[in-house]
Write a protein that holds these residues in place. Sequence first.
Motif, PDB file in Angstrom:
ATOM      1  N   LEU A 120      -7.550   8.602   8.684  1.00 49.57           N
ATOM      2  CA  LEU A 120      -7.866   7.857   7.620  1.00 49.57           C
ATOM      3  C   LEU A 120      -7.066   6.435   7.549  1.00 49.57           C
ATOM      4  CD1 LEU A 120      -7.492  10.703   5.168  1.00 49.57           C
ATOM      5  CD2 LEU A 120      -9.548   9.598   5.974  1.00 49.57           C
ATOM      6  N   THR A 121      -7.501   5.465   7.034  1.00 54.07           N
ATOM      7  CA  THR A 121      -6.655   4.025   7.079  1.00 54.07           C
ATOM      8  C   THR A 121      -6.867   3.570   5.512  1.00 54.07           C
ATOM      9  OG1 THR A 121      -7.003   3.643   9.221  1.00 54.07           O
ATOM     10  CG2 THR A 121      -6.593   1.635   7.964  1.00 54.07           C
ATOM     11  N   TYR A 122      -5.798   3.375   4.959  1.00 52.42           N
ATOM     12  CA  TYR A 122      -5.719   2.500   3.429  1.00 52.42           C
ATOM     13  C   TYR A 122      -4.901   1.273   3.665  1.00 52.42           C
ATOM     14  CZ  TYR A 122      -7.346   7.114   2.227  1.00 52.42           C
ATOM     15  OH  TYR A 122      -8.236   8.411   2.178  1.00 52.42           O
ATOM     16  N   THR A 123      -5.532   0.507   2.755  1.00 51.03           N
ATOM     17  CA  THR A 123      -5.059  -0.732   2.359  1.00 51.03           C
ATOM     18  C   THR A 123      -4.506  -1.146   0.845  1.00 51.03           C
ATOM     19  OG1 THR A 123      -7.041  -2.015   2.155  1.00 51.03           O
ATOM     20  CG2 THR A 123      -6.351  -1.874   4.281  1.00 51.03           C
ATOM     21  N   LYS A 124      -4.159  -2.456   0.621  1.00 52.98           N
ATOM     22  CA  LYS A 124      -3.698  -2.575  -0.621  1.00 52.98           C
ATOM     23  C   LYS A 124      -4.742  -2.469  -1.659  1.00 52.98           C
ATOM     24  CE  LYS A 124      -1.710  -6.283   0.603  1.00 52.98           C
ATOM     25  NZ  LYS A 124      -1.141  -7.734   0.486  1.00 52.98           N
ATOM     26  N   GLU A 125      -5.883  -2.907  -1.211  1.00 55.57           N
ATOM     27  CA  GLU A 125      -7.163  -2.850  -2.014  1.00 55.57           C
ATOM     28  C   GLU A 125      -7.772  -1.633  -2.352  1.00 55.57           C
ATOM     29  OE1 GLU A 125      -6.543  -6.544  -0.522  1.00 55.57           O
ATOM     30  OE2 GLU A 125      -6.789  -4.704   0.466  1.00 55.57           O
ATOM     31  N   SER A 182      -1.098  -1.929   5.703  1.00 56.83           N
ATOM     32  CA  SER A 182      -1.949  -0.898   5.552  1.00 56.83           C
ATOM     33  C   SER A 182      -1.216   0.575   6.244  1.00 56.83           C
ATOM     34  CB  SER A 182      -3.189  -0.935   6.787  1.00 56.83           C
ATOM     35  OG  SER A 182      -2.676  -1.029   7.989  1.00 56.83           O
ATOM     36  N   VAL A 183      -1.937   1.618   6.200  1.00 57.52           N
ATOM     37  CA  VAL A 183      -1.141   3.086   6.593  1.00 57.52           C
ATOM     38  C   VAL A 183      -2.205   3.688   7.217  1.00 57.52           C
ATOM     39  CG1 VAL A 183      -0.021   5.069   5.957  1.00 57.52           C
ATOM     40  CG2 VAL A 183       0.666   3.069   4.599  1.00 57.52           C
ATOM     41  N   ASP A 184      -2.007   4.205   8.351  1.00 55.08           N
ATOM     42  CA  ASP A 184      -2.994   4.960   9.139  1.00 55.08           C
ATOM     43  C   ASP A 184      -2.413   6.354   9.146  1.00 55.08           C
ATOM     44  OD1 ASP A 184      -3.383   2.247  11.624  1.00 55.08           O
ATOM     45  OD2 ASP A 184      -4.402   2.699   9.925  1.00 55.08           O
ATOM     46  N   VAL A 236       0.811  -1.061   0.138  1.00 49.09           N
ATOM     47  CA  VAL A 236      -0.038  -0.112   0.020  1.00 49.09           C
ATOM     48  C   VAL A 236       0.900   1.256  -0.016  1.00 49.09           C
ATOM     49  CG1 VAL A 236      -0.114  -0.017   2.458  1.00 49.09           C
ATOM     50  CG2 VAL A 236      -1.734   1.219   1.161  1.00 49.09           C
ATOM     51  N   THR A 237       0.686   2.154  -0.992  1.00 44.11           N
ATOM     52  CA  THR A 237       1.537   2.989  -1.026  1.00 44.11           C
ATOM     53  C   THR A 237       0.582   4.536  -0.801  1.00 44.11           C
ATOM     54  OG1 THR A 237       3.074   2.058  -2.821  1.00 44.11           O
ATOM     55  CG2 THR A 237       3.034   4.702  -2.777  1.00 44.11           C
ATOM     56  N   VAL A 238       0.969   5.436   0.030  1.00 42.28           N
ATOM     57  CA  VAL A 238       0.283   6.607   0.146  1.00 42.28           C
ATOM     58  C   VAL A 238       1.182   7.892  -0.105  1.00 42.28           C
ATOM     59  CG1 VAL A 238      -1.066   8.100   1.562  1.00 42.28           C
ATOM     60  CG2 VAL A 238      -1.254   5.366   1.865  1.00 42.28           C
ATOM     61  N   VAL A 239       0.871   8.885  -0.876  1.00 41.86           N
ATOM     62  CA  VAL A 239       1.524   9.816  -1.131  1.00 41.86           C
ATOM     63  C   VAL A 239       0.789  11.378  -0.668  1.00 41.86           C
ATOM     64  CG1 VAL A 239       3.047  11.305  -2.957  1.00 41.86           C
ATOM     65  CG2 VAL A 239       2.824   8.997  -3.204  1.00 41.86           C
ATOM     66  N   LEU A 240       1.418  12.042  -0.015  1.00 44.62           N
ATOM     67  CA  LEU A 240       0.658  13.176   0.697  1.00 44.62           C
ATOM     68  C   LEU A 240       1.338  14.478  -0.017  1.00 44.62           C
ATOM     69  CD1 LEU A 240       0.063  12.251   4.276  1.00 44.62           C
ATOM     70  CD2 LEU A 240      -1.655  12.368   2.497  1.00 44.62           C
ATOM     71  N   THR A 241       0.582  15.590  -0.431  1.00 41.43           N
ATOM     72  CA  THR A 241       1.448  16.742  -0.887  1.00 41.43           C
ATOM     73  C   THR A 241       0.503  17.900  -0.215  1.00 41.43           C
ATOM     74  OG1 THR A 241       1.914  15.654  -3.012  1.00 41.43           O
ATOM     75  CG2 THR A 241       1.681  18.053  -2.807  1.00 41.43           C
ATOM     76  N   ALA A 242       1.357  18.571   0.319  1.00 38.31           N
ATOM     77  CA  ALA A 242       0.758  19.993   0.923  1.00 38.31           C
ATOM     78  C   ALA A 242       0.377  20.900  -0.251  1.00 38.31           C
ATOM     79  CB  ALA A 242       1.419  20.687   1.960  1.00 38.31           C
TER      80      ALA A 242
END
Length: 298
Positions: free
Chosen positions: A283-288, A251-253, A210-216
């Motif tokens: 927020l919580t995200y998984t591979k799906e 997952s990423v919280d 699971v890949t999460v990218v945050l941009t301000a």
Amino acid sequence: MSIGNSNSPEEDRPSTDDRSEDRIVERSVEAPSIGTALKKARIAAGLTVDEVSSTTRVRIPILHAIEEDDFTRCGGDVYARGHIRTLARAVRLDPEPLVEAYDAAHGGRPAPTPAAPMFEAERIRPEKQRPNWTAAMVAAIVAVIGFVGFTAFGGGDEKAKRPVAEGSVAPKPAPKQSGGKPTAQPPQTPQAPKPEPSDSAIAAAPKDLVTVVLTADTGESWISAKDSTGRLLFDGTLIQGESKTFTDKESVDLVLGDAGAVKLFVNGKEIKDDFQPGQVERLTYTKEDPLQGQPQAG
């Protein structure tokens, strides 16, 4: 002389204190507190505390404290406003009057704090180094000695080589011709254009993570990120234009202090949600995600 008790008109009138108490009682009936309003709306909606906690991701002890008008467990004014908005939406109330009541009771909304002092340690400029004149003098002396030695011992060789150096370079032979016609040059293979770099590294997000990218995007925002084991990946403030990438096998919280200022990509796809400026989101995200799971506010 009259017999009996006679009350004057002044004694029959209600005192000023009694009228003030009546006004306070009337105001308290007309304008319930924030916690009371949330609790009544929850009961009217037929929801239990456990159901609201499961929907909003707000922990049960914090939810009970808010319904008792105790905001000390929220962790600060920013989180308290975010919890009030989240709980009000969950029980179908307009959150803005409740947030305004909170601001009025706690000294108003504070001015935003610039992020520059928080990153001052990263922006310390190195001190200008003074020129090392001793090293410069030593280098100059070595250069002079080398030049004198080269002139003394290499003068004869230089004279012998001079005619060759000054002679013209022999031209390259022209290509042979057959039948009076110039030989055709082989066609040059056109070079393939260099591939342009991808607009974003999230397009190559691995499928087994699971890949999460945050941009301000529109401003700064405090964020916190943890992996599936609860290990803290990042806890700090993103200034405008800065990005962070987080990966994990499960997952990423996330906790976003100002979700309205952040652009969010999960597994190579942008998450478009109506996050408001100043809104706190958990927020919580998984591979799906984002095919099956959707972000849950908290």
